[in-house]
Write a protein that holds these residues in place. Structure first.
Motif, PDB file in Angstrom:
ATOM      1  N   TRP A 110       0.825  -1.208   0.000  1.00 22.14           N
ATOM      2  CA  TRP A 110       0.000   0.000   0.000  1.00 22.14           C
ATOM      3  C   TRP A 110       0.862   1.262   0.000  1.00 22.14           C
ATOM      4  O   TRP A 110       0.550   2.244  -0.679  1.00 22.14           O
ATOM      5  CB  TRP A 110      -0.892  -0.037   1.238  1.00 22.14           C
ATOM      6  CG  TRP A 110      -2.146   0.785   1.191  1.00 22.14           C
ATOM      7  CD1 TRP A 110      -2.560   1.636   0.210  1.00 22.14           C
ATOM      8  CD2 TRP A 110      -3.163   0.806   2.194  1.00 22.14           C
ATOM      9  NE1 TRP A 110      -3.767   2.194   0.541  1.00 22.14           N
ATOM     10  CE2 TRP A 110      -4.161   1.706   1.748  1.00 22.14           C
ATOM     11  CE3 TRP A 110      -3.329   0.177   3.419  1.00 22.14           C
ATOM     12  CZ2 TRP A 110      -5.305   1.984   2.504  1.00 22.14           C
ATOM     13  CZ3 TRP A 110      -4.466   0.434   4.159  1.00 22.14           C
ATOM     14  CH2 TRP A 110      -5.443   1.329   3.721  1.00 22.14           C
ATOM     15  N   TYR A 120       1.802   0.646  -4.454  1.00 24.62           N
ATOM     16  CA  TYR A 120       0.476   1.031  -4.920  1.00 24.62           C
ATOM     17  C   TYR A 120       0.443   2.522  -5.253  1.00 24.62           C
ATOM     18  O   TYR A 120       0.974   3.364  -4.508  1.00 24.62           O
ATOM     19  CB  TYR A 120      -0.549   0.717  -3.831  1.00 24.62           C
ATOM     20  CG  TYR A 120      -1.968   1.154  -4.156  1.00 24.62           C
ATOM     21  CD1 TYR A 120      -2.755   0.437  -5.046  1.00 24.62           C
ATOM     22  CD2 TYR A 120      -2.515   2.283  -3.539  1.00 24.62           C
ATOM     23  CE1 TYR A 120      -4.053   0.821  -5.327  1.00 24.62           C
ATOM     24  CE2 TYR A 120      -3.820   2.673  -3.819  1.00 24.62           C
ATOM     25  CZ  TYR A 120      -4.579   1.950  -4.716  1.00 24.62           C
ATOM     26  OH  TYR A 120      -5.862   2.332  -4.997  1.00 24.62           O
ATOM     27  N   VAL A 170      -6.712  -3.213  -2.905  1.00 25.22           N
ATOM     28  CA  VAL A 170      -6.318  -1.981  -2.215  1.00 25.22           C
ATOM     29  C   VAL A 170      -7.131  -0.785  -2.707  1.00 25.22           C
ATOM     30  O   VAL A 170      -7.371   0.152  -1.951  1.00 25.22           O
ATOM     31  CB  VAL A 170      -4.799  -1.751  -2.361  1.00 25.22           C
ATOM     32  CG1 VAL A 170      -4.371  -0.445  -1.685  1.00 25.22           C
ATOM     33  CG2 VAL A 170      -4.023  -2.908  -1.742  1.00 25.22           C
ATOM     34  N   THR A 194      -8.745   1.674  -0.004  1.00 24.88           N
ATOM     35  CA  THR A 194      -8.380   3.091  -0.096  1.00 24.88           C
ATOM     36  C   THR A 194      -9.612   3.975  -0.225  1.00 24.88           C
ATOM     37  O   THR A 194      -9.680   5.061   0.369  1.00 24.88           O
ATOM     38  CB  THR A 194      -7.434   3.315  -1.290  1.00 24.88           C
ATOM     39  OG1 THR A 194      -6.275   2.490  -1.145  1.00 24.88           O
ATOM     40  CG2 THR A 194      -6.988   4.776  -1.376  1.00 24.88           C
TER      41      THR A 194
END
Length: 403
Positions: A63, A67, A303, A307
């Motif tokens: 993350w 990402y 994710v 998020t």
């Protein structure tokens, strides 16, 4: 996380919407992940104590280091998004019209811990079927709303936003969009909403399709258990109610309490969202621990969803739907009220990784006169997210006779 809409007059106006993520929100997200206080490693070799440490630590590492935190902003802004106020709540929705003008309008509702993210990969197959092995006669105009309190939809400021009320709001939304004939689909929370639409039968609704038999929880002792498949379904449902019900119980009784943690710790939010059901957990864990995604459940897609919840700060408001659901069910039970029958044709698809894969005999108890039923060979509770092509094929088949 913020969004912008054009200033159009009237509470019923439909306004274009665009997401704008302040850079400071992304900086703060990284800071909070880095500041996580980790528990010690679980004492078991499975998920029986909860989300495993190795899974969540790898998710957190990905993350913050690999990402693209602006990925979700770009992904949603590439689609036509809108908002409109319905019954005092600002409703966010994606609206993609097919290039085929005779396409059938379809409203699809996501669940928890999902969002419109779980439905995005179905947009192509459903709106542009000729590019995905279908024909122009398979096309849909697609409406994907965010549930009240989820994503970019507003949070209800009063009680009463249960599945029935959301169903009425969706009928109003389709009316505002000018659709006089349409169908509806839903899974998880979306299945409750879509089921309610089928029982309300608003003018213009032609039929519904579901991929989880939500009524089975309340009807467990009334469902047949004679065949091997039926007994296996009973065992799966019993296991869910005894060992997999913690999240539902917490959110249906104390959503505000868990909400403090969900809005304070992004890693805590991620853990809560991953711990939904056994099949989904192990598939999601594979994406991070083994780097072998199950279908469309890739690291980025997973994710993306987490998020969205974090940046919109909707951990608590999304959980409150379960509180509304719990009280609606309790009130109906105390009054001895059975829901009205579904008044439109019903289609149902059983995916093998569902929490309790429902045999046809179960579905027919809930929906006498079932119009379409199929069992497929892969996919789980988040079928549209995990297997978007297969899911889209099922949606086409379920509604083919209603065009």
């Amino acid at each position: 996380m913020s969004g912008t809409t054009e200033n159009l007059a009237g509470a019923t106006a439909i306004r274009p919407f665009r997401i704008e993520v302040p850079e400071e929100d992304l900086v703060e997200l990284r800071r909070r992940i880095a500041a996580t206080r980790w528990p010690s490693k679980e004492l078991v070799a499975d998920r029986s104590q909860g989300v495993r440490l190795a899974t969540l630590q790898e998710l957190a590492r990905y993350w913050t280091t690999e990402y693209d935190l602006r990925r979700i902003e770009a992904k949603l802004n590439a689609l036509p998004q809108f908002t409109t106020e319905i019954d005092g709540v600002e409703i966010h929705f994606i609206h993609v019209r097919s290039k085929h003008e005779d396409a059938l309008p379809l409203i699809m509702t996501h669940g928890w811990p999902g969002s419109v993210i779980e439905l995005l990969e179905t947009i192509g197959p459903l709106t542009d079927p000729t590019a995905h092995g279908g024909t122009p006669g398979d096309a849909f105009h697609l409406v994907l709303p965010s549930l009240p309190g989820y994503g970019f939809s507003g949070e209800p400021t009063e009680l009463g936003w249960d599945a029935d009320r959301i169903a009425r709001a969706w009928a109003e939304l389709m009316d505002r969009l000018g659709y006089t004939r349409y169908v509806a689909q839903g899974g998880d929370v979306g299945a409750y909403v879509t089921d309610a639409m089928g029982r309300q039968a608003p003018e213009g609704l032609l039929g519904i399709h579901l991929n989880v038999l939500t009524a089975a929880v309340g009807l467990k002792d009334q469902l047949p258990a004679e065949s091997e498949q039926e007994r296996a379904a009973h065992d799966a449902l019993t296991t869910f109610l005894t060992d997999g019900f913690a999240i539902v119980l917490e959110q249906s009784t104390r959503p505000q309490t868990i909400g403090y943690a969900l809005l304070d710790s992004p890693v805590g939010l991620a853990a809560w969202m991953l711990d939904h059901d056994t099949d989904s957990y192990y598939k999601i864990s594979r994406a991070f621990v083994d780097s072998e995604p199950a279908g469309n459940l890739t690291r980025d897609n997973i994710v993306d969803d987490i998020t969205l919840y974090w940046l919109t700060g909707t951990g608590a408001s999304a959980a409150r739907w379960y509180w509304e659901f719990g009280r609606t069910q309790a009130a109906a039970g105390a009054a001895g009220q059975a829901p009205p029958p579904v008044a439109v044709p019903v289609g149902f698809t059983t995916f093998p990784g569902e929490i309790f894969p429902s045999p046809r005999s179960w579905v027919e108890v809930v929906f006498p006169g079932l119009a379409y039923f199929n069992e497929v060979d892969r996919g789980g509770h988040f079928a549209a997210w995990e297997e978007p092509e297969l899911f889209s094929t099922e949606v086409r088949a379920a509604f083919s006779s209603l065009r």
